[in-house]
Design a protein around this motif. Structure first.
Motif, PDB file in Angstrom:
ATOM      1  N   UNK A 248      -7.745   9.141   4.628  1.00  0.00           N
ATOM      2  CA  UNK A 248      -8.726   8.537   4.344  1.00  0.00           C
ATOM      3  C   UNK A 248      -9.885   8.490   4.856  1.00  0.00           C
ATOM      4  N   UNK A 249      -9.784   8.396   6.293  1.00  0.00           N
ATOM      5  CA  UNK A 249     -10.841   8.165   7.260  1.00  0.00           C
ATOM      6  C   UNK A 249     -11.693   9.568   7.417  1.00  0.00           C
ATOM      7  N   UNK A 250     -10.765  10.490   7.718  1.00  0.00           N
ATOM      8  CA  UNK A 250     -11.678  11.738   8.110  1.00  0.00           C
ATOM      9  C   UNK A 250     -12.484  12.364   6.854  1.00  0.00           C
ATOM     10  N   UNK A 251     -11.838  12.498   5.538  1.00  0.00           N
ATOM     11  CA  UNK A 251     -12.980  12.859   4.742  1.00  0.00           C
ATOM     12  C   UNK A 251     -14.099  12.078   4.448  1.00  0.00           C
ATOM     13  N   UNK A 252     -14.115  10.606   4.774  1.00  0.00           N
ATOM     14  CA  UNK A 252     -15.278   9.909   4.562  1.00  0.00           C
ATOM     15  C   UNK A 252     -16.078  10.178   5.913  1.00  0.00           C
ATOM     16  N   UNK A 253     -15.629  10.447   6.880  1.00  0.00           N
ATOM     17  CA  UNK A 253     -16.550  10.606   8.111  1.00  0.00           C
ATOM     18  C   UNK A 253     -17.228  12.064   7.885  1.00  0.00           C
ATOM     19  N   UNK A 254     -16.520  13.188   7.363  1.00  0.00           N
ATOM     20  CA  UNK A 254     -16.894  14.283   7.074  1.00  0.00           C
ATOM     21  C   UNK A 254     -18.222  14.300   5.949  1.00  0.00           C
ATOM     22  N   UNK A 255     -17.860  13.463   4.923  1.00  0.00           N
ATOM     23  CA  UNK A 255     -18.968  13.230   3.869  1.00  0.00           C
ATOM     24  C   UNK A 255     -20.224  12.656   4.412  1.00  0.00           C
ATOM     25  N   UNK A 256     -19.946  11.590   5.239  1.00  0.00           N
ATOM     26  CA  UNK A 256     -21.226  10.780   6.053  1.00  0.00           C
ATOM     27  C   UNK A 256     -21.810  11.868   6.870  1.00  0.00           C
ATOM     28  N   UNK A 257     -21.206  12.500   7.718  1.00  0.00           N
ATOM     29  CA  UNK A 257     -21.671  13.296   8.696  1.00  0.00           C
ATOM     30  C   UNK A 257     -22.428  14.226   8.051  1.00  0.00           C
ATOM     31  N   UNK A 258     -22.026  15.045   6.952  1.00  0.00           N
ATOM     32  CA  UNK A 258     -22.638  16.184   6.557  1.00  0.00           C
ATOM     33  C   UNK A 258     -23.959  15.717   5.742  1.00  0.00           C
ATOM     34  N   UNK A 259     -23.509  14.416   5.163  1.00  0.00           N
ATOM     35  CA  UNK A 259     -24.719  14.024   4.059  1.00  0.00           C
ATOM     36  C   UNK A 259     -25.658  13.565   5.037  1.00  0.00           C
ATOM     37  N   UNK A 260     -25.536  12.962   5.839  1.00  0.00           N
ATOM     38  CA  UNK A 260     -26.659  12.588   6.852  1.00  0.00           C
ATOM     39  C   UNK A 260     -27.435  13.581   7.533  1.00  0.00           C
ATOM     40  N   UNK A 261     -26.678  14.668   8.016  1.00  0.00           N
ATOM     41  CA  UNK A 261     -27.211  15.905   8.650  1.00  0.00           C
ATOM     42  C   UNK A 261     -28.257  16.786   7.609  1.00  0.00           C
ATOM     43  N   UNK A 262     -27.733  16.586   6.480  1.00  0.00           N
ATOM     44  CA  UNK A 262     -28.557  17.427   5.616  1.00  0.00           C
ATOM     45  C   UNK A 262     -29.727  16.707   4.694  1.00  0.00           C
ATOM     46  N   UNK A 263     -29.497  15.240   4.773  1.00  0.00           N
ATOM     47  CA  UNK A 263     -30.565  14.474   4.208  1.00  0.00           C
ATOM     48  C   UNK A 263     -31.595  14.245   5.162  1.00  0.00           C
ATOM     49  N   UNK A 264     -31.268  13.921   6.250  1.00  0.00           N
ATOM     50  CA  UNK A 264     -32.415  13.585   7.462  1.00  0.00           C
ATOM     51  C   UNK A 264     -33.255  14.744   7.822  1.00  0.00           C
ATOM     52  N   UNK A 265     -32.984  15.944   7.309  1.00  0.00           N
ATOM     53  CA  UNK A 265     -33.537  17.064   7.829  1.00  0.00           C
ATOM     54  C   UNK A 265     -33.992  18.046   6.678  1.00  0.00           C
TER      55      UNK A 265
END
Ligand SMILES: Nc1ncnc2c1ncn2[C@@H]1O[C@H](COP(=O)(O)OP(=O)(O)OP(=O)(O)O)[C@@H](O)[C@H]1O
Ligand SMILES: [Mg+2]
Lengths: 359, 310
Positions: free
Chosen positions: A40-57
Motif C-alpha cells: 500500500x505505502x510504496x505505490x502511493x509514495x511512488x505516485x506522489x513522488x513522480x506526480x510532483x516531480x513532473x508537475x512542478x517542472x
C-alpha cells in the motif's frame, strides 16, 4: 471432563476450512508491517513522488546559459525582447563554469556569440537540450526580426486526463497487482513449503483446492483495497478523473489479480527455498517493468517487438486499465486484452496444478 | 486384538540411490503406544511418513485402521492426528488461532479450549506463535494433532530438544490420550523415553528393524538385567575378555569408553567372584558400579554403537 468435552464438540461444515484459511491469511498479512508498506505505502509514495516531480517542472521552460563575453549582454537583451521570453531562463556565466554546469545537466544549452554569429553547444542525446536549442534559436531569430510565414496557436495540455500523472496511475495499479500477486502467492507458497507447513496441512483432511482458493481470495480482498487506494489518491491529490465505470475497473482488477496469482503460483510450484523463488519472481517481472508501459509508453520500442510486448500480461492489464480509467472505454471494447490476461491466467494455473509440490 | 496400523515389507529408496527404509514389517495394535527407536538417519521419519500417507513407498503395503491410502485417503485423514518432525507454524498467528485453523479442517474436531487446557497452553492462548519457547512450540504442534480428535496419533520426535520437565509433561499428555483408547505411534532417539512411555517398540537402524518387543522383553532377551562396570590397572593378563566371561553369571562382556562392562543377571553372585579375580591377577580396582540394564545396552549389544554418538 469427558462429558464436557462431549458437549463442547462441534461439527464443521463444508466451508469451515476455507474460511479459516482465508481469515488466517488476512490476519497474517495485516500483522506484517513490511507487507503493508510494500503493497500500500510504496505505490502511493511512488505516485506522489513522480506526480510532483513532473508537475512542478513544466517541461517547456528551457534553462540555458550564456557565455560571458563582449556579446553576452546583447544576447540577453535579444532573448528578453522575443515573444517567447517566458519559456526561456537564461543565466550568464564565465566560460569555465558554463561548461561544467552544462556537463552536470543544470543547463540544457550553452549559447555564445562572436563575429561569425551565434554558437549553440547542445547534447543531441538529451531531448530537453535539443528542444532548448530550437526554442532559443526561434526566440533569437524572431527578436532579430524574422517573420513567421504561418500564424500558429499552441495550447498547453495540462488539464486532467492528459497529464503524466494520468498516464502513471493506471500503470501503477497494474504494476501493483503484478507485484503483490507474484509475491503474495509465489513467495508465500514457497515460504510455507520451506517451513514444512504445506506438508503439515495436507496431513489434515483440508481440501487442497480450498487452500488455493483461500490464497486467491486473499489476493482479491487486497486487490480491491489496492485499486481503491491508488484511484482515490489520484483523484484527491492530483484531481484524476475516472471516466470508466468502477465495476469495469474492479472486474479488470480481479482478472489481473487472479492471473498474476496464477503466474506466481507457477513460479512457486516446485521451488524449495525462498531465495530461489525470489530470483525467479524478479526474473519474470523484470521484462514487464520495462516493456509493459508502467512509467512510459511502450510505443518507444521498435515496431518489430510491439506484438511481443502486447502479448505480455502486464501490457494487457495496463492498456485495459488506461482505456477504462482515462477514456471511459466499456469492458466489451477490451475483449482482446481480457483474452490475453485470461489466457495467461488459465495456462499458468493448469501448469502450476500439474507441477505443484506440497512438500 | 484389533490392529490399528500394519505394514509389510516396506521399502523406500530416495532418488534411486539412498535406501532409507529396507524392508520394514510392523503391526501396531489399537490402544497401544508404539515407539520407533533409532539413531539419526535410521529411517524413522521416512517410515512414519509412509504410514501417514505423506510419502509413497517404493514398494510394500500399508494399512491403517483397516484401510489403505490409495482408496480411503479422506476418510483416514479425518481420524489421524499428525505432528511432523519439523514444522514451523505461522509466527504471526496466535496459539488459539492456529489450533482453531487446524480444528476447522476436521468434521468433528475436539473443542479448542479443552485441548489448549490439556496441553497447558491456556495462558499462552493469545500469544503469537513466534513468541513461544521451544517447548511451548512442541506442545502446540501436539495440540494441532490432538484437536483432530484422532483415533491414531503420529508423533515424530515430539520431545527432541525439550528439558526433562517438559518431556515428562508431554509423556503425561500421551498417556492421557492412550487412556481414552487412543493409539500412538512415535519416534524417538531417547531410550529412556522409549523405555518408560512405550508399550512396545521397534529398534530401527540403517532402515531395518533389528529388534522388536516390550522394553522389558528386549532387555531380558538381549542382555542381562544388570550391568557391572569397572576399571582396573596393573593387570598381568592383558585385557583379555575371556577372563571375565568365565566369571559366574556373566552373559556378555564389552569395553565401553575405557570401562569394562559385564552383562549379568545376578550381581550378588558375580561381584564377589570379580573381586577375587582382580586379587588373583594382582591388579588394582579403580572403579566399580552396577546399574540396571537399559535399551541403550540393547542397542550397543546389537550394533556395537551408541544410540546417540556424542
Ligand atoms: N527427501 C530425501 N531425499 C534424499 N534422501 C533422504 C530424504 N529424506 C531422508 N533421506 C535420507 O534417508 C535416510 C533416513 O532419513 P530419515 O529422515 O528417515 O531418518 P530419521 O531416522 O528420521 O533421522 P533423524 O533422527 O535424524 O530424524 C537418511 O540417510 C537421509 O539422509
Ligand atoms: Mg526423523
Amino acid at each position: 471432563m469427558a462429558d464436557t468435552a462431549q458437549q463442547a464438540r462441534r461439527t464443521n461444515g463444508r466451508w469451515a476450512g476455507y474460511w479459516h484459511l482465508l481469515l488466517a491469511r488476512m490476519k497474517e498479512l495485516q500483522r506484517e508491517p513490511e507487507v503493508i508498506f510494500w503493497v500500500f505505502g510504496f505505490p502511493l509514495l511512488l505516485a506522489l513522488g513522480l506526480g510532483i516531480a513532473f508537475r512542478d517542472k513544466p517541461a517547456d521552460i528551457a534553462s540555458v546559459v550564456i557565455v560571458e563575453g563582449p556579446n553576452s549582454q546583447k544576447l540577453v537583451a535579444l532573448l528578453r525582447q522575443s515573444p517567447e521570453h517566458g519559456a526561456i531562463r537564461a543565466d550568464v556565466l564565465g566560460e569555465r563554469t558554463t561548461l561544467d554546469q552544462f556537463r552536470l545537466g543544470k543547463y540544457a544549452l550553452v549559447v555564445s556569440m562572436d563575429d561569425q554569429g551565434v554558437h549553440y553547444r547542445y547534447d543531441p542525446a538529451r531531448p530537453e537540450s535539443v528542444l532548448a536549442r530550437s526554442q532559443v534559436d526561434d526566440a533569437l531569430q524572431s527578436a532579430a526580426g524574422r517573420k513567421n510565414p504561418i500564424n500558429t496557436v499552441a495550447t498547453a495540455a495540462s488539464e486532467p486526463g492528459a497529464r503524466y500523472i494520468d498516464f502513471l496511475i493506471p500503470g501503477l495499479i497494474g504494476m501493483n497487482l503484478m507485484n503483490s500477486g507474484m509475491w503474495g502467492i509465489g513467495f508465500a507458497t514457497v515460504d510455507m513449503r520451506q517451513r514444512k507447513l504445506l506438508k503439515r496441512l495436507i496431513a489434515t483432511p483440508m481440501r487442497r483446492s480450498d487452500f488455493l482458493l483461500a490464497l486467491m481470495s486473499s489476493r482479491l480482498v487486497l486487490m480491491v483495497i489496492e485499486v481503491a487506494l491508488l484511484l482515490g489518491f489520484g483523484a484527491l491529490v492530483f484531481h484524476l478523473r475516472v471516466e470508466g465505470s468502477l465495476l469495469a475497473i474492479l472486474l479488470i482488477g480481479t482478472l489481473g489479480a487472479v492471473s498474476f496469482g496464477a503466474i506466481g503460483l507457477l513460479t512457486a510450484c516446485r521451488a524449495q527455498k525462498i531465495e530461489s523463488v525470489s530470483g525467479l519472481i524478479n526474473l519474470v517481472m523484470m521484462p514487464m517493468w520495462i516493456f509493459s508501459g508502467v512509467f512510459f509508453s511502450y510505443e518507444r520500442f521498435p515496431e518489430m517487438v510491439q506484438p511481443a510486448i502486447r502479448a505480455l500480461p502486464l501490457t494487457a492489464l495496463n492498456d485495459a486499465l488506461r482505456a477504462i480509467i482515462l477514456q471511459g472505454a466499456p469492458l466489451s471494447s477490451q475483449f482482446a486484452r481480457i483474452g490475453v490476461l485470461a489466457l495467461w491466467g488459465v495456462l499458468c494455473f493448469v501448469l502450476a496444478l500439474r507441477w505443484f509440490r506440497w512438500s | 486384538m484389533e490392529v490399528a496400523i500394519q505394514c509389510r515389507n516396506l521399502r523406500k529408496t530416495y532418488d534411486q540411490k539412498v535406501e532409507a527404509v529396507r524392508g520394514v514389517d510392523l503391526t501396531i495394535y489399537a490402544g497401544e503406544c508404539f515407539g520407533l527407536l533409532g539413531p539419526n538417519g535410521a529411517g524413522k521419519t521416512t517410515t512414519i511418513e509412509i504410514l501417514e500417507g505423506l510419502l509413497t513407498p517404493t514398494s510394500g503395503e500399508v494399512e491403517v485402521l483397516g484401510r489403505n491410502w490409495q482408496t480411503h485417503e479422506r476418510e483416514l485423514r479425518e481420524q489421524l492426528g499428525i505432528s511432523l518432525q519439523e514444522t514451523r507454524l505461522s509466527e504471526r498467528l496466535s496459539v488459539r488461532e492456529t489450533v482453531e485453523l487446524f480444528a476447522s479442517f476436521y468434521r468433528y474436531p475436539n473443542s479448542v479450549e479443552s485441548v489448549l487446557e490439556e496441553l497447558s497452553l491456556g495462558e499462552k492462548a493469545d500469544a503469537w506463535v513466534g513468541k513461544l519457547s521451544g517447548g511451548q512450540k512442541q506442545r502446540l504442534a501436539v495440540a494441532t494433532a490432538l484437536v483432530a480428535n484422532p483415533k491414531v496419533l503420529f508423533l515424530d520426535e515430539p520431545t527432541t530438544g525439550l528439558d526433562p520437565q517438559s518431556r515428562r509433561q508431554l509423556w503425561d499428555i500421551i498417556r492421557q490420550f492412550q487412556e481414552r483408547k487412543g493409539t500412538v505411534l512415535l519416534t524417538t532417539h531417547y531410550m529412556d523415553e522409549a523405555e518408560r512411555l512405550c508399550d512396545r517398540l521397534a529398534i530401527i537402524d540403517h532402515g531395518q528393524i533389528i529388534a522388536e518387543g516390550t522394553p522389558a522383553e528386549l532387555i531380558a532377551r538381549l542382555t542381562g538385567h544388570h550391568v557391572v562396570e569397572f576399571a582396573i590397572s596393573g593387570m598381568t593378563d592383558g585385557s583379555d575378555d575371556q577372563v571375565w566371561k568365565r566369571l559366574p553369571g556373566v552373559q556378555g562382556v564389552r569395553t565401553d569408553d575405557g570401562l569394562l562392562c559385564l552383562q549379568v543377571n545376578e550381581p550378588h553372585e558375580t561381584i564377589p567372584a570379580l573381586l577375587a579375580e582382580v586379587c588373583k591377577q594382582g591388579a588394582r580396582l579403580e572403579h566399580l558400579t552396577t546399574r540396571q540394564a537399559s535399551l541403550e545396552d540393547v542397542f550397543v549389544q546389537l550394533t556395537g554403537r551408541h544410540l546417540r554418538e556424542e
